[in-house]
Design a protein around this motif. Structure first.
Motif, PDB file in Angstrom:
ATOM      1  N   LEU A   1       0.856  -1.188   0.000  1.00  0.00           N
ATOM      2  CA  LEU A   1       0.000   0.000   0.000  1.00  0.00           C
ATOM      3  C   LEU A   1       0.890   1.236   0.000  1.00  0.00           C
ATOM      4  O   LEU A   1       1.816   1.338   0.805  1.00  0.00           O
ATOM      5  CB  LEU A   1      -0.898  -0.023   1.243  1.00  0.00           C
TER       6      LEU A   1
ATOM      7  N   TYR B   1       0.659  11.465   2.166  1.00  0.00           N
ATOM      8  CA  TYR B   1       0.123  12.430   3.117  1.00  0.00           C
ATOM      9  C   TYR B   1       0.558  13.833   2.720  1.00  0.00           C
ATOM     10  O   TYR B   1       1.752  14.118   2.676  1.00  0.00           O
ATOM     11  CB  TYR B   1       0.657  12.174   4.519  1.00  0.00           C
TER      12      TYR B   1
ATOM     13  N   MET C   1      -4.228   9.798   9.671  1.00  0.00           N
ATOM     14  CA  MET C   1      -4.907   8.505   9.582  1.00  0.00           C
ATOM     15  C   MET C   1      -5.305   8.070  10.978  1.00  0.00           C
ATOM     16  O   MET C   1      -4.468   8.003  11.881  1.00  0.00           O
ATOM     17  CB  MET C   1      -4.004   7.461   8.928  1.00  0.00           C
TER      18      MET C   1
ATOM     19  N   HIS D   1      -6.218   2.423  13.889  1.00  0.00           N
ATOM     20  CA  HIS D   1      -6.875   1.249  13.298  1.00  0.00           C
ATOM     21  C   HIS D   1      -5.962   0.037  13.423  1.00  0.00           C
ATOM     22  O   HIS D   1      -4.788   0.168  13.771  1.00  0.00           O
ATOM     23  CB  HIS D   1      -7.185   1.514  11.817  1.00  0.00           C
TER      24      HIS D   1
ATOM     25  N   ASP E   1      -4.549  -3.379  11.104  1.00  0.00           N
ATOM     26  CA  ASP E   1      -4.483  -3.987   9.768  1.00  0.00           C
ATOM     27  C   ASP E   1      -4.970  -5.418   9.929  1.00  0.00           C
ATOM     28  O   ASP E   1      -4.230  -6.263  10.448  1.00  0.00           O
ATOM     29  CB  ASP E   1      -3.039  -3.993   9.242  1.00  0.00           C
TER      30      ASP E   1
ATOM     31  N   SER F   1       6.554  -1.443   7.372  1.00  0.00           N
ATOM     32  CA  SER F   1       6.203  -0.101   6.911  1.00  0.00           C
ATOM     33  C   SER F   1       7.447   0.773   6.769  1.00  0.00           C
ATOM     34  O   SER F   1       8.327   0.775   7.627  1.00  0.00           O
ATOM     35  CB  SER F   1       5.188   0.458   7.908  1.00  0.00           C
TER      36      SER F   1
ATOM     37  N   HIS G   1      -2.714   1.394  15.344  1.00  0.00           N
ATOM     38  CA  HIS G   1      -1.740   2.400  14.924  1.00  0.00           C
ATOM     39  C   HIS G   1      -2.425   3.468  14.071  1.00  0.00           C
ATOM     40  O   HIS G   1      -3.478   3.209  13.483  1.00  0.00           O
ATOM     41  CB  HIS G   1      -0.577   1.747  14.158  1.00  0.00           C
TER      42      HIS G   1
ATOM     43  N   VAL H   1      -1.700   7.828  12.306  1.00  0.00           N
ATOM     44  CA  VAL H   1      -0.826   8.995  12.109  1.00  0.00           C
ATOM     45  C   VAL H   1      -1.595  10.233  12.552  1.00  0.00           C
ATOM     46  O   VAL H   1      -2.602  10.600  11.948  1.00  0.00           O
ATOM     47  CB  VAL H   1      -0.395   9.103  10.633  1.00  0.00           C
TER      48      VAL H   1
ATOM     49  N   ARG I   1       4.512  13.348   2.893  1.00  0.00           N
ATOM     50  CA  ARG I   1       5.071  12.091   3.405  1.00  0.00           C
ATOM     51  C   ARG I   1       4.517  10.926   2.603  1.00  0.00           C
ATOM     52  O   ARG I   1       3.323  10.917   2.273  1.00  0.00           O
ATOM     53  CB  ARG I   1       4.701  11.924   4.882  1.00  0.00           C
TER      54      ARG I   1
ATOM     55  N   ASN J   1       4.181   6.757   2.856  1.00  0.00           N
ATOM     56  CA  ASN J   1       4.355   5.556   3.665  1.00  0.00           C
ATOM     57  C   ASN J   1       4.061   4.351   2.788  1.00  0.00           C
ATOM     58  O   ASN J   1       3.085   4.329   2.039  1.00  0.00           O
ATOM     59  CB  ASN J   1       3.412   5.566   4.874  1.00  0.00           C
TER      60      ASN J   1
ATOM     61  N   THR K   1       3.480   0.248   2.929  1.00  0.00           N
ATOM     62  CA  THR K   1       3.262  -0.886   3.840  1.00  0.00           C
ATOM     63  C   THR K   1       3.196  -2.175   3.063  1.00  0.00           C
ATOM     64  O   THR K   1       2.318  -2.371   2.220  1.00  0.00           O
ATOM     65  CB  THR K   1       1.961  -0.755   4.650  1.00  0.00           C
TER      66      THR K   1
ATOM     67  N   ARG L   1       2.609  -6.154   2.878  1.00  0.00           N
ATOM     68  CA  ARG L   1       1.802  -7.174   3.562  1.00  0.00           C
ATOM     69  C   ARG L   1       1.741  -8.470   2.771  1.00  0.00           C
ATOM     70  O   ARG L   1       1.629  -8.456   1.555  1.00  0.00           O
ATOM     71  CB  ARG L   1       0.356  -6.708   3.735  1.00  0.00           C
TER      72      ARG L   1
END
Ligand code: SIN
Ligand code: MN
Length: 204
Positions: free
Chosen positions: A106, A110, A116, A119, A121, A133, A175, A177, A193, A195, A197, A199
């Motif tokens: 993903l 930002y 964010m 939440h 995952d 991440s 987690h 942001v 920014r 990020n 991730t 998975r």
């Protein structure tokens, strides 16, 4: 700083400035093939402040009608996601301690005002694989807590080149942001920014 929840590892400065710049170039190529789009929350359709895209055989998407899910194609263009860059595969191999490759990456972008909410995952089937991440560009204030809802969280600043691993007892850590610190990095041409991730989604 209070200690991180079990299973959450922060690897500050994991990527050199050169490696960060190369990764940004890789992500530009990804975004050319799979443009950033505006995701929407399930049911309410409320737009998220983060812009998203993916690379890999599967990508994480969300919209009003069908909610959170993984799918093999971009929700706007309908094209398959581009491959995960080799440099990201190498990071996974170094830190994941898991014998199979990631299927999804993903890409979150930002702007200065994006954030964010807290939440977990948990849309993946194989929860024995960690979430890995990578942060690029401006610093952010990251918040992380154990897998129990409403448990105490800790805040830390994530900087460009940092890697964070949610694995083992921390795989389902909450987690989010809370804020971006604008213009704290010169890595990206414009500020903001990124990020990434990684998975594993399905059982191997
Ligand atoms: C995410 O949870 O998808 C992103 C986390 C981050 O931006 O650091
Ligand atoms: Mn997440």
């Amino acid at each position: 700083m209070a200690s991180l929840p079990d299973g959450v590892r922060h690897l500050p400065g994991f990527l050199s400035p050169q490696a960060q710049a190369a990764l940004v170039a890789d992500i530009r190529t990804v975004v050319e093939a799979a443009p950033l789009y505006v995701p929407a929350m399930p049911k309410t359709g409320k737009e998220m402040s983060v812009r998203m895209t993916n690379c890999g055989t599967l990508g994480w998407v969300t919209d009003k009608e069908r909610g959170y899910r993984y799918q093999p194609t971009h929700p706007v263009t309908g094209a398959p996601w581009p491959p995960i860059p080799a440099a990201l595969m190498a990071i996974w191999q170094e830190v994941a301690d898991y014998p199979h490759p990631p299927e999804a990456c993903l890409v979150n972008f930002y702007s200065a005002s994006a954030r964010m909410g807290l939440h977990q995952d948990r849309d993946e089937t194989d929860l024995s694989a960690p979430v890995v991440s990578v942060s690029l560009g401006d610093d952010c204030l990251f918040r992380v807590g154990p897998p129990q809802r409403n448990a105490k969280t800790v805040s830390l600043r994530l900087q460009s080149g940092d890697v964070l691993v949610l694995g083992g007892d921390g795989r389902l850590a909450y987690h989010g942001v809370d804020r971006i610190y604008p213009d704290t990095s010169t890595l990206l041409r414009n500020s903001g920014r990124i990020n990434l991730t990684l998975r594993r989604v399905t059982m191997p």
